[in-house]
Motif scaffolding. Structure first.
Motif, PDB file in Angstrom:
ATOM      1  N   VAL A 265       5.236 -18.940  -3.453  1.00 13.27           N
ATOM      2  CA  VAL A 265       6.071 -18.558  -4.596  1.00 13.27           C
ATOM      3  C   VAL A 265       6.644 -19.811  -5.233  1.00 13.27           C
ATOM      4  O   VAL A 265       7.348 -20.577  -4.585  1.00 13.27           O
ATOM      5  CB  VAL A 265       7.199 -17.607  -4.145  1.00 13.27           C
ATOM      6  CG1 VAL A 265       8.033 -17.185  -5.352  1.00 13.27           C
ATOM      7  CG2 VAL A 265       6.621 -16.394  -3.440  1.00 13.27           C
ATOM      8  N   GLU A 266       6.346 -20.013  -6.502  1.00 15.75           N
ATOM      9  CA  GLU A 266       6.943 -21.090  -7.289  1.00 15.75           C
ATOM     10  C   GLU A 266       8.044 -20.496  -8.169  1.00 15.75           C
ATOM     11  O   GLU A 266       8.313 -19.299  -8.120  1.00 15.75           O
ATOM     12  CB  GLU A 266       5.861 -21.783  -8.140  1.00 15.75           C
ATOM     13  CG  GLU A 266       4.643 -22.242  -7.352  1.00 15.75           C
ATOM     14  CD  GLU A 266       4.938 -23.360  -6.383  1.00 15.75           C
ATOM     15  OE1 GLU A 266       5.971 -24.028  -6.588  1.00 15.75           O
ATOM     16  OE2 GLU A 266       4.190 -23.552  -5.429  1.00 15.75           O
ATOM     17  N   ASP A 267       8.664 -21.361  -8.961  1.00 18.61           N
ATOM     18  CA  ASP A 267       9.743 -20.879  -9.821  1.00 18.61           C
ATOM     19  C   ASP A 267       9.259 -19.896 -10.875  1.00 18.61           C
ATOM     20  O   ASP A 267       9.931 -18.908 -11.173  1.00 18.61           O
ATOM     21  CB  ASP A 267      10.433 -22.066 -10.504  1.00 18.61           C
ATOM     22  CG  ASP A 267      11.194 -22.922  -9.503  1.00 18.61           C
ATOM     23  OD1 ASP A 267      11.576 -22.382  -8.437  1.00 18.61           O
ATOM     24  OD2 ASP A 267      11.404 -24.117  -9.790  1.00 18.61           O
ATOM     25  N   ASP A 268       8.091 -20.171 -11.453  1.00 20.05           N
ATOM     26  CA  ASP A 268       7.636 -19.349 -12.570  1.00 20.05           C
ATOM     27  C   ASP A 268       6.306 -18.660 -12.328  1.00 20.05           C
ATOM     28  O   ASP A 268       5.797 -17.970 -13.203  1.00 20.05           O
ATOM     29  CB  ASP A 268       7.533 -20.200 -13.838  1.00 20.05           C
ATOM     30  CG  ASP A 268       6.598 -21.398 -13.637  1.00 20.05           C
ATOM     31  OD1 ASP A 268       6.218 -21.660 -12.471  1.00 20.05           O
ATOM     32  OD2 ASP A 268       6.285 -22.075 -14.630  1.00 20.05           O
ATOM     33  N   HIS A 269       5.700 -18.814 -11.137  1.00 16.82           N
ATOM     34  CA  HIS A 269       4.418 -18.165 -10.888  1.00 16.82           C
ATOM     35  C   HIS A 269       4.202 -18.022  -9.388  1.00 16.82           C
ATOM     36  O   HIS A 269       4.854 -18.673  -8.574  1.00 16.82           O
ATOM     37  CB  HIS A 269       3.264 -18.962 -11.520  1.00 16.82           C
ATOM     38  CG  HIS A 269       3.099 -20.329 -10.913  1.00 16.82           C
ATOM     39  ND1 HIS A 269       3.847 -21.409 -11.304  1.00 16.82           N
ATOM     40  CD2 HIS A 269       2.259 -20.784  -9.926  1.00 16.82           C
ATOM     41  CE1 HIS A 269       3.484 -22.465 -10.600  1.00 16.82           C
ATOM     42  NE2 HIS A 269       2.532 -22.124  -9.755  1.00 16.82           N
ATOM     43  N   LEU A 270       3.259 -17.139  -9.060  1.00 18.90           N
ATOM     44  CA  LEU A 270       2.793 -16.957  -7.692  1.00 18.90           C
ATOM     45  C   LEU A 270       1.410 -17.584  -7.568  1.00 18.90           C
ATOM     46  O   LEU A 270       0.548 -17.386  -8.430  1.00 18.90           O
ATOM     47  CB  LEU A 270       2.701 -15.469  -7.342  1.00 18.90           C
ATOM     48  CG  LEU A 270       4.016 -14.687  -7.244  1.00 18.90           C
ATOM     49  CD1 LEU A 270       3.721 -13.215  -7.024  1.00 18.90           C
ATOM     50  CD2 LEU A 270       4.860 -15.204  -6.106  1.00 18.90           C
ATOM     51  N   THR A 271       1.196 -18.325  -6.509  1.00 20.67           N
ATOM     52  CA  THR A 271      -0.098 -18.951  -6.252  1.00 20.67           C
ATOM     53  C   THR A 271      -0.729 -18.282  -5.035  1.00 20.67           C
ATOM     54  O   THR A 271      -0.110 -18.258  -3.956  1.00 20.67           O
ATOM     55  CB  THR A 271       0.044 -20.455  -6.011  1.00 20.67           C
ATOM     56  OG1 THR A 271       0.650 -21.058  -7.158  1.00 20.67           O
ATOM     57  CG2 THR A 271      -1.307 -21.093  -5.747  1.00 20.67           C
ATOM     58  N   VAL A 272      -1.938 -17.722  -5.235  1.00 23.58           N
ATOM     59  CA  VAL A 272      -2.672 -17.052  -4.153  1.00 23.58           C
ATOM     60  C   VAL A 272      -3.878 -17.896  -3.816  1.00 23.58           C
ATOM     61  O   VAL A 272      -4.707 -18.203  -4.692  1.00 23.58           O
ATOM     62  CB  VAL A 272      -3.089 -15.623  -4.559  1.00 23.58           C
ATOM     63  CG1 VAL A 272      -3.790 -14.933  -3.388  1.00 23.58           C
ATOM     64  CG2 VAL A 272      -1.882 -14.816  -5.009  1.00 23.58           C
TER      65      VAL A 272
END
Length: 665
Positions: A265-272
């Motif tokens: 989880v980043e501040d402005d997006h989710l990385t999968v």
């Protein structure tokens, strides 16, 4: 602390607790649900990217199965019409038509009948060390070649090459009708380059990137164009080679849990990040997708909006409750407290800014005043009983006074008769008669003794007559004074009397005459007593009150064992309950009063004398002064330090009715 401040603190604490509790609930439940939905959508987005790669591999397999079932391909593998097949089918257009970068015709012994790798954009040939054009080694054959006895088995998967990852399919070459054994297999490959990755991302509306898993990546770059070479010796374990995620880890739902997937989880997006295995089942690539955190942001915005609305509602409700409590509870309690304090003669409450944090509020003050009121009611009940007792005693005294006056009347008459009888004794004439007898018997010796005796009797009678006459006068005066006192008491007990203007100096002078040991004890009246204004009261009662105080002070000095003592009388003008009062202080240097006895000395029947000798007592003094609108109390520093009686009397002209103890203007 004022009651209104306590109410404000309680309401604020309750509102804050409700707001914090609801905020925690909303963030923990609603916010968590939004994040879960967002994580699910991010995982689904990654699944679409993986499906896009799988679907492309499926298209490649379909192309391989199509080419592998041509009769011309079968004949080519058997060495028939080789040049014709190559010239008609194995050209750059054929590569571009089915969008493959690699095409190998391989026999099952590993011999490459024909094979080339081309760049579809430039048409140039590409050399792949992993796939030589003459013969494939046994390791590659195990991965790429279908089984000779399993014609339907088509190996397909990801192959890592020096030019990047490649999707490869090995299809067995059969006749079109499927008869006979396979002549070999057709190996088709397509690079997962930047163009293909972008195309696949647009198709499934899920942009993604690919990166090789390697302990020491050769290119160190994410695959967005040309693939990076990953030699076999650089491939490490998944745990060591998997890229480190940034931010917090997001957990997927139980049905979406996948050991090959990790969500950061980043501040402005989710990385999968999803691991892709190669054709041999070993981890080869990391497929990464990014999903904007619009849902969680919208959820947080909604939660914050709800919390703000809730805070506004709580503030409005708290303000309304505070206004209603202040109007219906706090202000009435404050007014009641002020009235109670005013009735008790206490000073008004200090302003709120000067009230200490630990000071009692209105309810505590009212509670304390209620307890004092109960004590006063009990004291009033006792006084009513005492008043009833004294009323009965007054009636008894009135009857007794009347009877004593009736008894004194004949005594006075008898005394008058005795006086008349003494006056009628004619002592002068008796003296003349004795003188004549003496002259007549001067020559008779026998009568001389009788004449001498008569002269002695006359002198004795004359002396006794004077004494008796003086005593009868004193007795008469005393009887008259006693009768006047009884008359005054009878008139006082039966009639409604008004207070008088009292000269305090005169009252003190009269009371001072009751001092019996003037040779040992002296009375000092301070000069300010003569300058005090006239008080309002009853002269006879005040004389008896101050006489009682002086007698008590005299007894206290004698009881203290002093050879001599001083009774000091002073005074001053004070203000009490907005009215001017005069205070008189009767001080002595006697034995003093214990602290625990300062209040009890005014109780009915209480006495500090060793032998109770009776007397009107301090209780009667207190009641009498209270009936005149004044009061009395005692001050002492302890045993052996003397005592001071403080008498307070009103200066303002008032009229008091002693029978009802009521006051009128």
């Amino acid at each position: 602390m004022r009651l209104i401040h306590r109410v404000v603190i309680i309401l604020s604490a309750a509102a804050l607790a409700m707001l914090v509790g609801n905020a925690l609930i909303l963030h923990l439940l609603v916010g968590k649900e939004f994040r879960s939905i967002e994580s699910s959508l991010a995982a689904r987005n990654a699944d679409r990217a993986v499906d896009a790669v799988s679907n492309n591999l499926g298209h490649l397999r379909a192309s391989a199965m199509d080419w592998a079932t041509w009769d011309s391909s079968y004949a080519f593998m058997r060495g028939e019409r080789v040049e014709e097949f190559i010239s008609e089918n194995l050209m750059l257009q054929s590569f571009q038509g089915i969008k493959v970068n690699l095409m190998y015709f391989v026999r099952f012994d590993g011999t490459v009948v024909w094979g080339e790798a081309r760049d579809l954009a430039s048409g140039e040939r590409i050399t792949l060390p992993e796939l030589p054009t003459d013969r494939l080694d046994a390791g590659r054959m195990d991965l790429l070649a279908p089984k000779e006895d399993g014609a339907d088995e088509v190996p397909a998967g990801l192959l890592m090459t020096s030019n990047g990852p490649m999707l490869v399919v090995g299809a067995p070459i059969h006749r079109a009708d499927g008869t006979g054994s396979a002549a070999g297999f057709l190996l088709l490959g397509r690079f997962l380059d930047n163009g293909l990755v972008d195309s696949l991302g647009r198709q499934v509306h899920a942009r993604f990137t690919l990166a090789p898993i390697a302990a020491t990546p050769v290119s160190g770059a994410w695959i967005t164009g040309a693939a990076a070479a990953v030699p076999a010796e650089t491939v490490g374990s998944v745990a060591d080679a998997f890229p480190e995620p940034t931010g917090e880890l997001a957990s997927l739902a139980p049905d979406q849990a996948d050991p090959r997937r990790m969500v950061s989880v980043e501040d402005d997006h989710l990385t999968v990040r999803t691991i892709l295995n190669d054709i041999g089942g070993e981890p080869a690539l990391v497929l990464e997708t990014s999903y904007a955190r619009g849902i969680s942001k919208a959820g947080n915005g909604m939660v914050n909006y709800v919390i703000a609305l809730m805070a506004a509602v709580l503030a409005a409700a708290g303000l309304a409750i505070l206004v209603m409590l202040n109007r219906n509870v706090v202000k009435p309690v404050a007014r009641l407290m002020e009235r109670v304090l005013e009735a008790r003669g206490c000073p008004a409450q200090p302003p709120a800014s000067s009230v200490a944090a630990g000071a009692p509020d209105e309810i505590a003050i009212l509670g304390a005043e209620f307890e004092r009121t109960l004590e006063q009611l009990d004291e009033t009940r006792k006084r009513l009983v005492e008043q009833s007792f004294y009323t009965g005693m007054a009636e008894l005294v009135g009857g007794m006074t009347h009877n004593v006056r009736n008894a004194l009347t004949p005594i006075s008459i008898k005394l008058w008769h005795i006086g008349r009888a003494l006056d009628m004794a004619h002592l002068d004439k008796m003296a003349i008669a004795v003188g004549r007898v003496e002259a007549a018997t001067a020559d008779r010796q026998d009568c001389a003794l009788a004449v001498t005796y008569l002269k002695a009797c006359m002198e004795r009678l004359r002396s006794s007559h004077s004494t008796i006459e003086a005593d009868i006068g004193v007795i008469g005066n005393q009887a008259t004074q006693i009768e006047q006192i009884f008359y005054d008491h009878e008139r006082f007990s039966r009639a409604e009397r008004q207070v008088e203007t009292i000269d305090l100096s005169r009252v003190i002078d009269e009371a001072s005459k009751l001092l019996q040991n003037s040779e040992r004890i002296r009375i000092v009246v301070r000069p300010e007593v003569g300058r005090l204004p006239a008080a309002r009261g009853h002269h006879v009662v005040l004389s008896q009150v101050f006489g009682n105080l002086i007698v008590n002070a005299e007894e206290a000095i004698l009881a203290g064992g002093n050879e001599g003592g001083t009774i000091t009388i002073g005074g001053e003008v004070v203000r009490s309950d907005g009215a001017e009062m005069v205070e008189l202080h009767v001080s002595d240097d006697g034995q003093g009063i214990p602290e625990d006895k300062l209040d009890r000395i005014f109780e009915r029947g209480y006495s500090t004398r060793r032998a109770h000798s009776g007397g009107i007592g301090l209780h009667w003094c207190a009641n009498s002064l209270a009936g005149m609108g004044g009061g009395i109390w005692a001050v002492s520093d302890g045993v052996g330090r003397g005592a001071r009686m403080v008498v307070r009397l009103p200066i303002k002209k008032r009229v008091f009715h002693f029978d009802s103890l009521k006051e009128s203007a």
